[in-house]
Write a protein that holds these residues in place. Sequence first.
Motif, PDB file in Angstrom:
ATOM      1  N   PRO A  84       0.839  -1.199   0.000  1.00  0.00           N
ATOM      2  CA  PRO A  84       0.000   0.000   0.000  1.00  0.00           C
ATOM      3  C   PRO A  84       0.876   1.252   0.000  1.00  0.00           C
ATOM      4  O   PRO A  84       1.953   1.259   0.601  1.00  0.00           O
ATOM      5  N   GLY A  85       0.417   2.289  -0.661  1.00  0.00           N
ATOM      6  CA  GLY A  85       1.145   3.549  -0.679  1.00  0.00           C
ATOM      7  C   GLY A  85       0.350   4.626   0.024  1.00  0.00           C
ATOM      8  O   GLY A  85      -0.733   4.387   0.549  1.00  0.00           O
ATOM      9  N   GLN A 116       4.941   3.397  -5.946  1.00  0.00           N
ATOM     10  CA  GLN A 116       5.111   3.837  -7.335  1.00  0.00           C
ATOM     11  C   GLN A 116       6.133   2.991  -8.069  1.00  0.00           C
ATOM     12  O   GLN A 116       5.975   2.702  -9.259  1.00  0.00           O
ATOM     13  N   GLN A 117       7.164   2.563  -7.379  1.00  0.00           N
ATOM     14  CA  GLN A 117       8.172   1.705  -8.000  1.00  0.00           C
ATOM     15  C   GLN A 117       7.580   0.338  -8.356  1.00  0.00           C
ATOM     16  O   GLN A 117       7.725  -0.137  -9.485  1.00  0.00           O
ATOM     17  N   LEU A 118       6.890  -0.272  -7.410  1.00  0.00           N
ATOM     18  CA  LEU A 118       6.401  -1.632  -7.627  1.00  0.00           C
ATOM     19  C   LEU A 118       5.143  -1.710  -8.483  1.00  0.00           C
ATOM     20  O   LEU A 118       4.904  -2.721  -9.137  1.00  0.00           O
ATOM     21  N   VAL A 119       4.345  -0.643  -8.516  1.00  0.00           N
ATOM     22  CA  VAL A 119       3.139  -0.683  -9.337  1.00  0.00           C
ATOM     23  C   VAL A 119       3.487  -0.746 -10.826  1.00  0.00           C
ATOM     24  O   VAL A 119       2.693  -1.211 -11.635  1.00  0.00           O
ATOM     25  N   ARG A 120       4.702  -0.356 -11.170  1.00  0.00           N
ATOM     26  CA  ARG A 120       5.159  -0.420 -12.562  1.00  0.00           C
ATOM     27  C   ARG A 120       5.833  -1.755 -12.890  1.00  0.00           C
ATOM     28  O   ARG A 120       6.227  -1.988 -14.030  1.00  0.00           O
ATOM     29  N   SER A 121       5.967  -2.629 -11.903  1.00  0.00           N
ATOM     30  CA  SER A 121       6.647  -3.902 -12.134  1.00  0.00           C
ATOM     31  C   SER A 121       5.830  -4.787 -13.074  1.00  0.00           C
ATOM     32  O   SER A 121       4.609  -4.655 -13.186  1.00  0.00           O
ATOM     33  N   ALA A 179       6.655   6.208  -2.545  1.00  0.00           N
ATOM     34  CA  ALA A 179       7.720   5.950  -3.528  1.00  0.00           C
ATOM     35  C   ALA A 179       7.862   4.452  -3.797  1.00  0.00           C
ATOM     36  O   ALA A 179       8.020   4.036  -4.950  1.00  0.00           O
ATOM     37  N   LEU A 180       7.781   3.643  -2.752  1.00  0.00           N
ATOM     38  CA  LEU A 180       7.869   2.198  -2.932  1.00  0.00           C
ATOM     39  C   LEU A 180       6.680   1.681  -3.739  1.00  0.00           C
ATOM     40  O   LEU A 180       6.839   0.864  -4.647  1.00  0.00           O
TER      41      LEU A 180
END
Length: 155
Positions: free
Chosen positions: A22-23, A114-119, A111-112
């Motif tokens: 979760p962000g 946003q990084q992983l949602v693009r994985s 930030a975490l």
Amino acid sequence: MRFASRENAVLGQPEVGIGTPPGAGAMQHLTRLLGRGRALEAVLTSADFDAELAERYGWINRAVPDAELDEFVAGIAARIGDFPRDALIAAKTAINAISLPAPADVRADAALFQQLVRSEASQRRTAELFKRGFQTRGRTELNLGDALGDLTAAD
């Protein structure tokens, strides 16, 4: 404060089931509200929680019968609205200072996310959910926790 319909509310944190944490502060807030073990359960299982369980866990203040919810919340708002403004501001400021996460912690979670949602894994799982009716009223959306559990764990 958080109040929910006893008959209709469903709470959940679906992000891990999709492939991201979760962000935007959800982990920060849930851990403070629920405690470590229950926050881990809510976040890691991506399960759906009804209002009664959410109330028992501390996720919401109170589960109220749906027919009474609007009047209940309006009554609380009216009561609070009649109290001295400076006292309300002082009390809320003190409680927020004790209970809310630091903005930097919320930004780190975002930030975490946003990084992983693009994985690739997250993109693949999200695409599969859309094929099954994600964000469209129906079985997938109304039972998102179950739908996430049905996705293949090949990621």
